[in-house]
Design a protein around this motif. Structure first.
Motif, short mmCIF file in Angstrom:
data_model
loop_
_atom_site.label_atom_id
_atom_site.label_comp_id
_atom_site.label_asym_id
_atom_site.label_seq_id
_atom_site.Cartn_x
_atom_site.Cartn_y
_atom_site.Cartn_z
N UNK A 261 28.66 102.54 -8.66
CA UNK A 261 28.44 103.81 -7.96
C UNK A 261 27.39 103.65 -6.85
N UNK A 262 26.36 102.87 -7.14
CA UNK A 262 25.31 102.62 -6.15
C UNK A 262 25.89 101.89 -4.94
N UNK A 263 26.74 100.90 -5.18
CA UNK A 263 27.36 100.14 -4.09
C UNK A 263 28.28 101.03 -3.27
N UNK A 264 29.00 101.93 -3.92
CA UNK A 264 29.86 102.87 -3.19
C UNK A 264 29.04 103.74 -2.25
N UNK A 265 27.84 104.14 -2.70
CA UNK A 265 26.96 104.93 -1.84
C UNK A 265 26.48 104.10 -0.66
N UNK A 266 26.20 102.81 -0.92
CA UNK A 266 25.76 101.91 0.16
C UNK A 266 26.86 101.79 1.20
N UNK A 267 28.11 101.65 0.75
CA UNK A 267 29.24 101.53 1.67
C UNK A 267 29.34 102.75 2.57
#
Length: 203
Positions: free
Chosen positions: A69-75
């Motif tokens: 989920x954190x990586x999706x936010x970064x994207x």
């Protein structure tokens, strides 16, 4: 939507188990100790979890999901923050992962076990490395890795990127205490070393 009593109880069990596993190790923490710390009887714990292994696997599944989920936010933020220096992004990731220090220490300890060790650390790393690989390919003409390039990339990112960061996060407090060094100064030293090694490959 408000959480049910059962969901709150399960969260409480996981919070206490994470604390005890990080302090005493997985093998050094029994269900009895978790029950005593939570003030919840063993029967209730076994209602929510099959056994102690089920508890730790739930913790691992949660951290993997949170990282995804954190990586999706970064994207989603990359288009806005594309001018941010890579080292600043690393510092931001260290700040984020520092909030996960307990579960990271458990991941590390369980991965180091001989015999029946957990592969959750590798699964979590795989999520991060796949994101890193996708980001790199956006700035290169090569849109696909060969099998050998992919294997090499995973080894490099894991052993020179992820493991040093996890080691830093889980050991920095003990290092500061033992060597009597300020945490901010330790962070500066770590980033200086990290730039000379891992980050140089991203230039």
């Amino acid at each position: 939507m408000p959480k049910t009593d059962g969901e709150l109880t399960k969260e409480r069990i996981l919070q206490v188990a994470e604390k005890l596993f990080s302090e005493n190790g997985f093998d050094g923490t029994g269900v009895e100790k978790i029950a005593k710390e939570t003030g919840i009887n063993k029967g209730s714990i076994y209602y929510h979890f099959r056994d102690k292994n089920d508890i730790v696997e739930s913790l691992f599944q949660n951290i993997i999901q949170e990282v995804e989920e954190h990586i999706n936010k970064i994207n989603q933020q990359d288009a806005i923050d594309n001018q941010l220096k890579f080292e600043d992004k690393i510092i931001a990731e260290i700040d984020y992962l520092s909030c996960k220090e307990r579960i990271l220490s458990i991941l590390f300890m369980e991965a180091l076990k001989s015999g029946n060790s957990s592969d959750a650390l590798f699964k979590c790393a795989e999520v991060i490395i796949n994101h890193e690989g996708s980001s790199i390919m956006q700035f290169t003409d090569n849109k696909d890795f060969t099998k050998e390039e992919l294997e090499s990339f995973f080894v490099y990112e894991f052993f020179t990127g992820i493991i040093p960061i996890i080691s830093f996060i889980t050991l920095k407090d003990k290092w500061c205490k033992y060597f009597n060094i300020d945490e901010d100064k330790l962070m500066d030293y770590f980033m200086e070393a990290f730039k000379k090694t891992h980050l140089n490959s991203h230039k």
